[in-house]
Motif scaffolding. Structure first.
Motif, PDB file in Angstrom:
ATOM      1  N   LEU A 133      39.853  25.439 -29.742  1.00 30.31           N
ATOM      2  CA  LEU A 133      40.852  24.673 -30.484  1.00 30.31           C
ATOM      3  C   LEU A 133      41.819  24.135 -29.442  1.00 30.31           C
ATOM      4  O   LEU A 133      42.477  24.895 -28.731  1.00 30.31           O
ATOM      5  N   VAL A 134      41.874  22.816 -29.340  1.00 31.34           N
ATOM      6  CA  VAL A 134      42.662  22.131 -28.322  1.00 31.34           C
ATOM      7  C   VAL A 134      43.790  21.377 -29.031  1.00 31.34           C
ATOM      8  O   VAL A 134      43.545  20.385 -29.698  1.00 31.34           O
ATOM      9  N   ASP A 135      45.020  21.886 -28.894  1.00 33.14           N
ATOM     10  CA  ASP A 135      46.183  21.269 -29.552  1.00 33.14           C
ATOM     11  C   ASP A 135      46.935  20.392 -28.564  1.00 33.14           C
ATOM     12  O   ASP A 135      47.543  20.894 -27.611  1.00 33.14           O
ATOM     13  N   TRP A 136      46.872  19.077 -28.795  1.00 31.83           N
ATOM     14  CA  TRP A 136      47.638  18.119 -28.001  1.00 31.83           C
ATOM     15  C   TRP A 136      48.959  17.878 -28.718  1.00 31.83           C
ATOM     16  O   TRP A 136      48.987  17.757 -29.938  1.00 31.83           O
ATOM     17  N   MET A 137      50.067  17.755 -27.948  1.00 30.13           N
ATOM     18  CA  MET A 137      51.384  17.624 -28.568  1.00 30.13           C
ATOM     19  C   MET A 137      52.228  16.531 -27.929  1.00 30.13           C
ATOM     20  O   MET A 137      52.253  16.410 -26.698  1.00 30.13           O
ATOM     21  N   GLY A 138      52.891  15.755 -28.783  1.00 29.49           N
ATOM     22  CA  GLY A 138      53.852  14.772 -28.310  1.00 29.49           C
ATOM     23  C   GLY A 138      53.236  13.602 -27.580  1.00 29.49           C
ATOM     24  O   GLY A 138      52.087  13.231 -27.800  1.00 29.49           O
ATOM     25  N   TYR A 139      54.020  13.026 -26.687  1.00 29.39           N
ATOM     26  CA  TYR A 139      53.568  11.870 -25.910  1.00 29.39           C
ATOM     27  C   TYR A 139      52.612  12.351 -24.820  1.00 29.39           C
ATOM     28  O   TYR A 139      52.940  13.263 -24.050  1.00 29.39           O
ATOM     29  N   ILE A 140      51.462  11.742 -24.735  1.00 27.62           N
ATOM     30  CA  ILE A 140      50.437  12.129 -23.762  1.00 27.62           C
ATOM     31  C   ILE A 140      50.204  10.955 -22.812  1.00 27.62           C
ATOM     32  O   ILE A 140      49.642   9.939 -23.201  1.00 27.62           O
ATOM     33  N   ASN A 141      50.625  11.111 -21.563  1.00 29.44           N
ATOM     34  CA  ASN A 141      50.389  10.046 -20.589  1.00 29.44           C
ATOM     35  C   ASN A 141      49.016  10.242 -19.939  1.00 29.44           C
ATOM     36  O   ASN A 141      48.369  11.275 -20.129  1.00 29.44           O
ATOM     37  N   PRO A 142      48.543   9.267 -19.166  1.00 26.37           N
ATOM     38  CA  PRO A 142      47.212   9.381 -18.561  1.00 26.37           C
ATOM     39  C   PRO A 142      47.012  10.644 -17.715  1.00 26.37           C
ATOM     40  O   PRO A 142      45.946  11.249 -17.747  1.00 26.37           O
ATOM     41  N   GLN A 143      48.033  11.045 -16.978  1.00 24.22           N
ATOM     42  CA  GLN A 143      47.922  12.261 -16.166  1.00 24.22           C
ATOM     43  C   GLN A 143      47.656  13.475 -17.052  1.00 24.22           C
ATOM     44  O   GLN A 143      46.807  14.307 -16.737  1.00 24.22           O
ATOM     45  N   PHE A 144      48.381  13.582 -18.176  1.00 20.95           N
ATOM     46  CA  PHE A 144      48.191  14.713 -19.083  1.00 20.95           C
ATOM     47  C   PHE A 144      46.797  14.689 -19.703  1.00 20.95           C
ATOM     48  O   PHE A 144      46.163  15.725 -19.868  1.00 20.95           O
ATOM     49  N   VAL A 145      46.320  13.497 -20.059  1.00 14.24           N
ATOM     50  CA  VAL A 145      44.979  13.377 -20.631  1.00 14.24           C
ATOM     51  C   VAL A 145      43.940  13.886 -19.631  1.00 14.24           C
ATOM     52  O   VAL A 145      43.048  14.669 -19.984  1.00 14.24           O
ATOM     53  N   MET A 146      44.063  13.481 -18.393  1.00 14.05           N
ATOM     54  CA  MET A 146      43.074  13.876 -17.384  1.00 14.05           C
ATOM     55  C   MET A 146      43.162  15.375 -17.074  1.00 14.05           C
ATOM     56  O   MET A 146      42.137  16.065 -17.039  1.00 14.05           O
ATOM     57  N   GLU A 147      44.372  15.874 -16.865  1.00 15.59           N
ATOM     58  CA  GLU A 147      44.528  17.302 -16.567  1.00 15.59           C
ATOM     59  C   GLU A 147      44.079  18.155 -17.757  1.00 15.59           C
ATOM     60  O   GLU A 147      43.381  19.156 -17.588  1.00 15.59           O
ATOM     61  N   THR A 201      43.024   5.654 -20.709  1.00 19.28           N
ATOM     62  CA  THR A 201      42.198   6.712 -20.120  1.00 19.28           C
ATOM     63  C   THR A 201      40.815   6.799 -20.758  1.00 19.28           C
ATOM     64  O   THR A 201      39.971   7.558 -20.284  1.00 19.28           O
ATOM     65  N   ASN A 202      40.552   6.018 -21.790  1.00 18.75           N
ATOM     66  CA  ASN A 202      39.252   6.101 -22.460  1.00 18.75           C
ATOM     67  C   ASN A 202      38.087   5.726 -21.544  1.00 18.75           C
ATOM     68  O   ASN A 202      37.007   6.297 -21.657  1.00 18.75           O
ATOM     69  N   VAL A 203      38.292   4.781 -20.645  1.00 17.17           N
ATOM     70  CA  VAL A 203      37.231   4.430 -19.693  1.00 17.17           C
ATOM     71  C   VAL A 203      36.948   5.627 -18.798  1.00 17.17           C
ATOM     72  O   VAL A 203      35.789   5.982 -18.561  1.00 17.17           O
ATOM     73  N   TRP A 204      37.997   6.285 -18.304  1.00 16.10           N
ATOM     74  CA  TRP A 204      37.830   7.480 -17.478  1.00 16.10           C
ATOM     75  C   TRP A 204      37.110   8.567 -18.269  1.00 16.10           C
ATOM     76  O   TRP A 204      36.192   9.217 -17.751  1.00 16.10           O
ATOM     77  N   LEU A 205      37.534   8.780 -19.514  1.00 18.79           N
ATOM     78  CA  LEU A 205      36.869   9.797 -20.346  1.00 18.79           C
ATOM     79  C   LEU A 205      35.386   9.477 -20.513  1.00 18.79           C
ATOM     80  O   LEU A 205      34.532  10.347 -20.340  1.00 18.79           O
ATOM     81  N   GLU A 206      35.094   8.231 -20.831  1.00 19.60           N
ATOM     82  CA  GLU A 206      33.710   7.811 -21.063  1.00 19.60           C
ATOM     83  C   GLU A 206      32.855   7.944 -19.800  1.00 19.60           C
ATOM     84  O   GLU A 206      31.740   8.477 -19.843  1.00 19.60           O
ATOM     85  N   GLU A 207      33.364   7.450 -18.679  1.00 15.48           N
ATOM     86  CA  GLU A 207      32.552   7.346 -17.475  1.00 15.48           C
ATOM     87  C   GLU A 207      32.604   8.587 -16.579  1.00 15.48           C
ATOM     88  O   GLU A 207      31.658   8.856 -15.844  1.00 15.48           O
ATOM     89  N   ASP A 208      33.677   9.337 -16.628  1.00 11.63           N
ATOM     90  CA  ASP A 208      33.852  10.470 -15.728  1.00 11.63           C
ATOM     91  C   ASP A 208      33.812  11.800 -16.488  1.00 11.63           C
ATOM     92  O   ASP A 208      33.005  12.674 -16.194  1.00 11.63           O
ATOM     93  N   TRP A 209      34.709  11.942 -17.467  1.00 11.00           N
ATOM     94  CA  TRP A 209      34.859  13.242 -18.122  1.00 11.00           C
ATOM     95  C   TRP A 209      33.666  13.613 -18.988  1.00 11.00           C
ATOM     96  O   TRP A 209      33.162  14.743 -18.889  1.00 11.00           O
ATOM     97  N   PHE A 210      33.212  12.725 -19.852  1.00 11.49           N
ATOM     98  CA  PHE A 210      32.104  13.069 -20.756  1.00 11.49           C
ATOM     99  C   PHE A 210      30.864  13.526 -19.989  1.00 11.49           C
ATOM    100  O   PHE A 210      30.272  14.545 -20.350  1.00 11.49           O
ATOM    101  N   PRO A 211      30.436  12.837 -18.923  1.00 14.07           N
ATOM    102  CA  PRO A 211      29.273  13.339 -18.166  1.00 14.07           C
ATOM    103  C   PRO A 211      29.501  14.742 -17.587  1.00 14.07           C
ATOM    104  O   PRO A 211      28.616  15.596 -17.637  1.00 14.07           O
ATOM    105  N   ARG A 212      30.699  14.990 -17.057  1.00 15.08           N
ATOM    106  CA  ARG A 212      30.986  16.324 -16.507  1.00 15.08           C
ATOM    107  C   ARG A 212      31.060  17.368 -17.609  1.00 15.08           C
ATOM    108  O   ARG A 212      30.616  18.513 -17.428  1.00 15.08           O
ATOM    109  N   ALA A 213      31.612  16.996 -18.763  1.00 17.48           N
ATOM    110  CA  ALA A 213      31.684  17.927 -19.895  1.00 17.48           C
ATOM    111  C   ALA A 213      30.280  18.302 -20.362  1.00 17.48           C
ATOM    112  O   ALA A 213      29.999  19.475 -20.649  1.00 17.48           O
ATOM    113  N   MET A 214      29.392  17.327 -20.437  1.00 14.06           N
ATOM    114  CA  MET A 214      28.011  17.607 -20.845  1.00 14.06           C
ATOM    115  C   MET A 214      27.321  18.493 -19.824  1.00 14.06           C
ATOM    116  O   MET A 214      26.609  19.434 -20.195  1.00 14.06           O
TER     117      MET A 214
END
Length: 140
Positions: free
Chosen positions: A28-42, A73-86
């Motif tokens: 369960l991942v609870d995101w809160m408040g304003y989320i900038n690109p750094q927070f999304v990536m970290e 950050t969606n491009v980063w999520l799509e191209e970088d994070w999703f492959p590593r998550a899988m």
């Protein structure tokens, strides 16, 4: 297994909490408040770390209290994070939509970007629907 982590900004504001639901086997991942690109990536990288530590293939990203857009950050999520998550074993991600229209647009954009991938990612408006969907998913 008991797993819980909290992430804060440099000013001490909590922007992310990650907990493991051992009964239903998902993060369960609870995101809160304003989320900038750094927070999304970290925070996204923290999800991978938690998934590996808990040996789970599922996460529920609760964005109901997120404000603003994180679309950049969606491009980063799509191209970088999703492959590593899988590669780390994640297979199913549920996302609860924020009431904030800009955050909703970001979430919907991300869902469209990753359709048809090895990690199935789906947006929901209700916690019950998201949890039930995850419970149906087998982590084969």
């Amino acid at each position: 297994m008991n797993y819980e982590r909290t992430y804060t900004t440099d000013h001490g504001r909590t922007y992310l909490k990650i907990r493991y639901n051992a009964i239903d086997d998902y993060l369960l991942v609870d995101w809160m408040g304003y989320i900038n690109p750094q927070f999304v990536m970290e925070g996204s990288d923290a999800i991978i770390e938690a998934a590996v530590a808990c040996n789970t293939a599922k996460f529920l990203s609760d964005k109901t209290s997120v404000q603003g857009t994180y679309r950049k950050t969606n491009v980063w999520l799509e191209e970088d994070w999703f492959p590593r998550a899988m590669d780390a074993g994640l297979k199913f991600g549920a996302s609860l939509l924020s009431e904030n229209i800009f955050s909703q647009m970001s979430s919907k954009d991300l869902e469209e970007r990753v359709k048809g991938g090895r990690l199935t990612y789906k947006n929901f408006k209700s916690m019950n629907d998201a949890v039930n969907w995850l419970k149906e998913k087998k982590s084969i």
